[in-house]
Scaffold this motif. Structure first.
Motif, short mmCIF file in Angstrom:
data_model
loop_
_atom_site.label_atom_id
_atom_site.label_comp_id
_atom_site.label_asym_id
_atom_site.label_seq_id
_atom_site.Cartn_x
_atom_site.Cartn_y
_atom_site.Cartn_z
N PRO A 183 -6.84 5.39 -17.66
CA PRO A 183 -5.98 4.34 -18.22
C PRO A 183 -4.49 4.54 -17.89
N ASP A 184 -4.03 5.78 -17.88
CA ASP A 184 -2.63 6.02 -17.51
C ASP A 184 -2.38 5.62 -16.06
N ASP A 185 -3.34 5.88 -15.19
CA ASP A 185 -3.20 5.46 -13.79
C ASP A 185 -3.14 3.94 -13.68
N VAL A 186 -3.91 3.25 -14.51
CA VAL A 186 -3.89 1.78 -14.49
C VAL A 186 -2.51 1.27 -14.90
N ARG A 187 -1.94 1.87 -15.92
CA ARG A 187 -0.59 1.46 -16.35
C ARG A 187 0.41 1.63 -15.21
N GLN A 188 0.34 2.77 -14.54
CA GLN A 188 1.25 3.02 -13.44
C GLN A 188 1.02 2.05 -12.30
N ALA A 189 -0.24 1.75 -12.01
CA ALA A 189 -0.56 0.80 -10.94
C ALA A 189 0.00 -0.58 -11.26
N CYS A 190 -0.13 -1.00 -12.50
CA CYS A 190 0.42 -2.31 -12.89
C CYS A 190 1.93 -2.35 -12.71
N THR A 191 2.59 -1.27 -13.06
CA THR A 191 4.04 -1.20 -12.89
C THR A 191 4.42 -1.29 -11.42
N LEU A 192 3.72 -0.56 -10.57
CA LEU A 192 4.04 -0.56 -9.14
C LEU A 192 3.75 -1.91 -8.50
N ALA A 193 2.63 -2.54 -8.88
CA ALA A 193 2.33 -3.86 -8.33
C ALA A 193 3.39 -4.87 -8.77
N GLN A 194 3.84 -4.76 -10.00
CA GLN A 194 4.88 -5.68 -10.47
C GLN A 194 6.19 -5.43 -9.75
N GLU A 195 6.48 -4.18 -9.44
CA GLU A 195 7.68 -3.89 -8.63
C GLU A 195 7.58 -4.59 -7.29
N GLY A 196 6.39 -4.55 -6.69
CA GLY A 196 6.21 -5.24 -5.42
C GLY A 196 6.42 -6.73 -5.54
N ARG A 197 5.90 -7.32 -6.59
CA ARG A 197 6.10 -8.76 -6.80
C ARG A 197 7.59 -9.10 -6.94
N THR A 198 8.29 -8.27 -7.68
CA THR A 198 9.72 -8.51 -7.87
C THR A 198 10.47 -8.38 -6.55
N THR A 199 10.15 -7.36 -5.78
CA THR A 199 10.79 -7.16 -4.48
C THR A 199 10.59 -8.36 -3.57
N ALA A 200 9.36 -8.94 -3.63
CA ALA A 200 9.03 -10.08 -2.77
C ALA A 200 9.51 -11.41 -3.36
N GLY A 201 10.14 -11.37 -4.53
CA GLY A 201 10.61 -12.60 -5.15
C GLY A 201 9.50 -13.47 -5.72
N ARG A 202 8.36 -12.85 -6.02
CA ARG A 202 7.21 -13.60 -6.54
C ARG A 202 7.24 -13.59 -8.06
N THR A 203 8.25 -14.18 -8.62
CA THR A 203 8.43 -14.16 -10.07
C THR A 203 7.74 -15.33 -10.75
N GLY A 204 7.37 -16.34 -9.99
CA GLY A 204 6.68 -17.49 -10.58
C GLY A 204 5.20 -17.43 -10.29
N GLY A 205 4.52 -18.52 -10.58
CA GLY A 205 3.10 -18.60 -10.29
C GLY A 205 2.26 -17.86 -11.31
N GLY A 206 1.00 -17.67 -11.00
CA GLY A 206 0.07 -17.05 -11.93
C GLY A 206 0.27 -15.55 -12.05
N GLU A 207 -0.40 -14.97 -13.01
CA GLU A 207 -0.31 -13.54 -13.26
C GLU A 207 -1.04 -12.76 -12.18
N HIS A 208 -0.49 -11.63 -11.83
CA HIS A 208 -1.13 -10.74 -10.84
C HIS A 208 -2.34 -10.10 -11.48
N GLN A 209 -3.52 -10.35 -10.92
CA GLN A 209 -4.76 -9.88 -11.51
C GLN A 209 -5.03 -8.43 -11.12
N VAL A 210 -5.51 -7.65 -12.08
CA VAL A 210 -5.85 -6.24 -11.84
C VAL A 210 -7.32 -6.03 -12.18
N VAL A 211 -8.08 -5.60 -11.18
CA VAL A 211 -9.51 -5.32 -11.32
C VAL A 211 -9.71 -3.81 -11.24
#
Length: 292
Positions: A183-211
């Protein structure tokens, strides 16, 4: 609501898929996931068959290694599945296990560059765009699908390391995490994926899905089978990996993953699961009612 599914592991022969898929459909399992690990079974061929044999079941493939697949061909296959079975297909792409890619002469110098170029081109083609690109690895000239999906589908990507996790946020619609995460790894992965979205300017649209895959064993020998598989993968001493026990114990483990940020949790049986059909029934009938 947390989506729930199970894995049909390719350690089973392909002819077992029909019975498992039909059992999953009959009991209302939401998702059945397939792998394209070398050198076991084709993800696309297996997904097409499982979808054709069922009526409601959603089928995921995680992952399709992009070094093995020209992006135009991979996108044609994806589009065909989405047209044939709208709303029931989830495809994940990955840069592949590098030793396997080397075995077949497909290893590239920069797997990250290839994955990024593949994701960008694939998502554009699935949107119905006409694409010309001259990348390091992906090269297309005036390419468009004649039969794109009616609605552009999400394209997910698998990741382990920080750079790839950020890339999934930048260039994919979701992230797939294998069973080697806590679970701690999942939290970190979500943070890193969100950093990528922010870097790419993908602040709109649907939520980034995590499987997230969750290694799961049930039955009288479940704890022993789980530990044996963890030992075989070198993870025997890692705490909080996988779950063994009854439906209550499994549901609690699923909830921990959901609380950490997973939108979908896919229960992964051990490679020696003695009753694959029974496993999907267990997930749908006994675990699902306990997972909000």
């Amino acid at each position: 609501m947390t989506a729930l599914g199970a894995v049909f592991r390719p350690q089973l022969p392909p002819e077992r898929l029909r019975a498992v898929a039909r059992a999953a459909d009959d009991v209302g399992l939401e998702q059945l996931w397939l792998w394209e690990d070398c050198f076991l079974e084709s993800g696309i061929a297996s997904a097409s068959a499982a979808l054709a044999w069922t009526e409601r079941l959603h089928v995921g493939v995680g992952l399709l290694p992009v070094p093995l697949r020209n992006v135009a061909l991979a996108t044609m296959e994806a589009a065909t599945l989405h047209r044939l079975f709208p709303g029931r297909v989830v495809l994940g792409m990955g840069h592949g296990v590098q030793s396997w890619m080397g075995q077949v002469g497909a290893r590239v110098e920069s797997p990250m560059t290839l994955l990024r170029e593949h994701l960008d081109a694939m998502r554009a083609l699935l949107r119905g765009e006409r694409v010309t690109v001259d990348g390091r690895y992906v090269k297309l000239r005036d390419v468009a699908l004649d039969w794109p999906p009616a609605t552009p589908p999400p394209v997910l990507a698998g990741a382990r390391g920080p750079r790839t996790l950020r890339l999934t946020g930048e260039a994919a619609d979701g992230t797939i995490l294998d069973a080697g995460v806590t679970p701690d790894d999942v939290r970190q992965a979500c943070t890193l994926a969100q950093e990528g979205r922010t870097t790419a300017g993908r602040t709109g649209g649907g939520e980034h899905q995590v499987v997230v895959y969750l290694l799961t064993a049930t039955g009288a020998d479940g704890a022993e089978r789980l530990q044996a598989e963890l030992e075989a993968t070198g993870d025997g001493s890692v705490p909080d990996l996988g779950v063994a026990g009854d439906a209550v114990a499994v549901a609690e483990a699923v909830q921990r993953m959901a609380d950490a940020g997973a939108h979908t949790v896919i229960l992964q049986p051990t490679a020696d699961e003695p009753d694959p059909e029974g496993f999907v029934r267990f997930v749908a009938e006994r675990v699902r009612p306990l997972v909000p």
